[in-house]
Enzyme design. Structure first.
Site, PDB file in Angstrom:
ATOM      1  N   CYS A  42      39.548 -21.931  56.022  1.00 24.09           N
ATOM      2  CA  CYS A  42      40.899 -20.873  55.144  1.00 24.09           C
ATOM      3  C   CYS A  42      40.969 -21.594  53.744  1.00 24.09           C
ATOM      4  O   CYS A  42      40.918 -22.983  54.030  1.00 24.09           O
ATOM      5  CB  CYS A  42      42.198 -20.218  55.464  1.00 24.09           C
ATOM      6  SG  CYS A  42      42.767 -19.543  54.683  1.00 24.09           S
ATOM      7  N   CYS A  46      48.707 -22.752  56.321  1.00 23.16           N
ATOM      8  CA  CYS A  46      49.768 -22.388  56.652  1.00 23.16           C
ATOM      9  C   CYS A  46      50.255 -22.737  57.984  1.00 23.16           C
ATOM     10  O   CYS A  46      49.507 -22.590  59.157  1.00 23.16           O
ATOM     11  CB  CYS A  46      49.293 -20.148  57.363  1.00 23.16           C
ATOM     12  SG  CYS A  46      48.587 -19.750  55.463  1.00 23.16           S
ATOM     13  N   CYS A  49      49.398 -20.158  61.388  1.00 30.72           N
ATOM     14  CA  CYS A  49      48.374 -20.035  62.221  1.00 30.72           C
ATOM     15  C   CYS A  49      47.477 -19.985  62.811  1.00 30.72           C
ATOM     16  O   CYS A  49      48.046 -21.433  63.233  1.00 30.72           O
ATOM     17  CB  CYS A  49      47.285 -20.091  60.617  1.00 30.72           C
ATOM     18  SG  CYS A  49      46.066 -19.343  61.215  1.00 30.72           S
ATOM     19  N   ASP A 321      40.824 -10.666  68.687  1.00 32.80           N
ATOM     20  CA  ASP A 321      41.623 -11.543  67.503  1.00 32.80           C
ATOM     21  C   ASP A 321      42.043 -12.481  68.691  1.00 32.80           C
ATOM     22  O   ASP A 321      42.141 -13.701  67.812  1.00 32.80           O
ATOM     23  CB  ASP A 321      41.962 -11.268  66.748  1.00 32.80           C
ATOM     24  CG  ASP A 321      42.099 -11.931  65.629  1.00 32.80           C
ATOM     25  OD1 ASP A 321      41.472 -13.288  65.182  1.00 32.80           O
ATOM     26  OD2 ASP A 321      43.208 -11.281  64.982  1.00 32.80           O
ATOM     27  N   CYS A 362      59.679  -3.843  83.262  1.00 30.26           N
ATOM     28  CA  CYS A 362      58.884  -2.556  81.841  1.00 30.26           C
ATOM     29  C   CYS A 362      58.747  -1.626  82.775  1.00 30.26           C
ATOM     30  O   CYS A 362      58.659  -0.345  82.005  1.00 30.26           O
ATOM     31  CB  CYS A 362      57.919  -3.721  81.329  1.00 30.26           C
ATOM     32  SG  CYS A 362      57.898  -4.582  80.775  1.00 30.26           S
ATOM     33  N   CYS A 371      57.227   0.823  73.285  1.00 37.70           N
ATOM     34  CA  CYS A 371      56.685  -0.438  73.469  1.00 37.70           C
ATOM     35  C   CYS A 371      55.399  -0.025  74.219  1.00 37.70           C
ATOM     36  O   CYS A 371      55.493  -1.287  73.387  1.00 37.70           O
ATOM     37  CB  CYS A 371      58.186  -1.342  74.660  1.00 37.70           C
ATOM     38  SG  CYS A 371      57.851  -2.933  74.461  1.00 37.70           S
TER      39      CYS A 371
END
Length: 430
Positions: A42, A46, A49, A321, A362, A371
């Site tokens: 990149c 950042c 990141c 990802d 949960c 959620c």
């Protein structure tokens, strides 16, 4: 972490809503890919990141496009096999990074050529995530002409954006990102904004929202930062997966649960008065979908992880990802057909784990349908019983409790085939 015994597999098959056998038996299984054409390379540095350091997975390579840019043979194989793998008529490619525009316009012209060669009558759509710093008139004309949907990474007003999103020499990137938005509007490029909600910009939710509106954004994605840093400096990757067992510290830029909840509530309060049906916010759209019984498009709110593979520059495929770690590598598209990896034991179990490892707290929560237990990468807190739970749980609960009467009203309007925007005229007792 993904090593299971036969008994483990049977338990998951018995408790999940879909089984390995059912998914594997399907001739074609729809899935998506986030394609890292430049790998982690990149032009920005950042400080929050999660992907810049992924070059450590490929020791010996220099951090350059010459080393990490996806080569022609990998690109062609990916495009051909991905199109062939999809049962639906519309096939969407998501170009990501790193910063994909670093590869240049000619590279993406080649992408379109290959897509046309292997389309076989299917409709091809392209999504490009960019930091906007390299977009000029030529880029914007190209993206508009070929119908790219673009995601522009921008964190709000200059003081927030430039605090974290800087070039390697320390210069802020805000001016370039704002110019990109202007060019998108000028040339008619369809775009949304993706804003990372962190410890600084979370303090001024309305300022962030109003700024995004001012640059022409009508579709806003807000992504909260929740990351842990390994204290062992010998680790190849400093940002660690949820199952990492050694000592860690929270990233300084992380947004707290309370700040995240407040951010969503204040943006919602502003939006619900005047912008329903005019501006769209990912968390609001998906919450409303849950109220009317529709499946969320946001994977973190779904009961199971989506089948959304991350494809690295050399063809390596990972479960997600946010899980580009060695334990989650599925194989390589140059060696194994992508569809086989998409319905492999490893991928299917990864998807089921979100449901299978849901904490008892949960399962008993009245807001679970909205959620979904949050993204597994955010489950770094523990309940009193020792079960993993989202770091943002209290914030989500704050948001769902605060907005419940509004969403109930909008859901009822939809059921009666009336516009949800009528909520802007309704009176609520708070």
């Amino acid at each position: 972490m993904l090593a299971y015994t036969r008994k483990d597999r049977q338990r998951r098959q018995d408790t999940a809503s879909f089984t390995l056998e059912y998914e594997r038996a399907r001739v074609q299984r729809p899935f998506s890919c986030m394609i890292k054409v430049p790998g982690p390379v990149c032009n920005l540095d950042c400080d929050y990141c999660y992907y810049l350091e992924k070059d450590a997975l490929y020791p010996g390579k220099r951090f350059t496009l010459a080393e990490f840019g996806m080569k022609e043979e990998v690109l062609e194989q990916l495009i051909r096999d991905y199109i062939a793998s999809q049962p639906q008529e519309r096939v969407e490619f998501i170009w990501h990074g790193g910063e994909p525009t670093m590869l240049g316009l000619d590279y993406f012209r080649r992408v379109l050529d290959l897509q046309a060669r292997y389309a076989e009558g299917k409709q091809i759509a392209n999504v490009l995530q960019t930091n906007g710093t390299l977009i000029d008139d030529r880029w914007a004309e190209f993206l508009a002409e070929h119908g790219f949907l673009c995601g522009l990474s921008i964190d709000g007003p200059e003081k927030f954006h430039d605090r974290h999103r800087r070039f390697a020499d320390g210069r802020g990137s805000w001016q370039k990102a704002v110019e990109c938005a202007r060019l998108f509007v000028k040339h008619g490029v369809e775009f949304n904004t993706m804003s990372v909600v962190n410890a600084s910009n979370s303090r001024e939710p309305v300022a962030v929202y109003e700024f995004l509106k001012s640059i022409g954004s009508r579709y806003m994605q807000f992504s909260p930062i929740v990351e842990r840093i390994a204290l062992d400096e010998g680790e190849a990757l400093s940002i660690v997966e949820p199952g990492y067992a050694k000592a860690t510290a929270l990233m300084d830029e992380n947004v707290s649960a309370e700040a995240w909840g407040n951010f969503l509530c204040r943006v919602f309060d502003h939006w619900v008065k005047a912008d329903v049906g005019h501006c769209y916010v990912n968390w609001f759209d998906n919450t409303l979908a849950a109220y009317v019984g529709e499946a969320p498009s946001l994977c973190s709110m779904a009961p199971y992880c989506a089948c959304s593979l991350a494809i690295e520059h050399n063809g390596d495929a990972y479960c997600c990802d946010h899980f580009v770690f060695p334990d989650y590598r599925l194989g390589n598209i140059m060696e194994t057909n992508i569809v086989e990896m998409a319905k492999s034991d490893k991928q299917l179990l990864f998807e089921q784990e979100k449901q299978d490892r849901l904490a008892a707290a949960c399962r008993a929560c009245p807001y679970l349908q909205m959620c979904g237990g949050d993204c597994p990468k955010n489950r770094i807190d523990r309940t009193e019983g020792g079960e993993a739970i989202s770091r943002l749980c209290k914030g989500f609960r704050m948001f769902f409790e605060h907005t419940r009467p509004y969403f109930e009203y909008m859901a009822d309007e939809l059921r009666h085939q009336r516009p949800p925007a009528n909520v802007m005229k309704a009176k609520f007792n708070r």
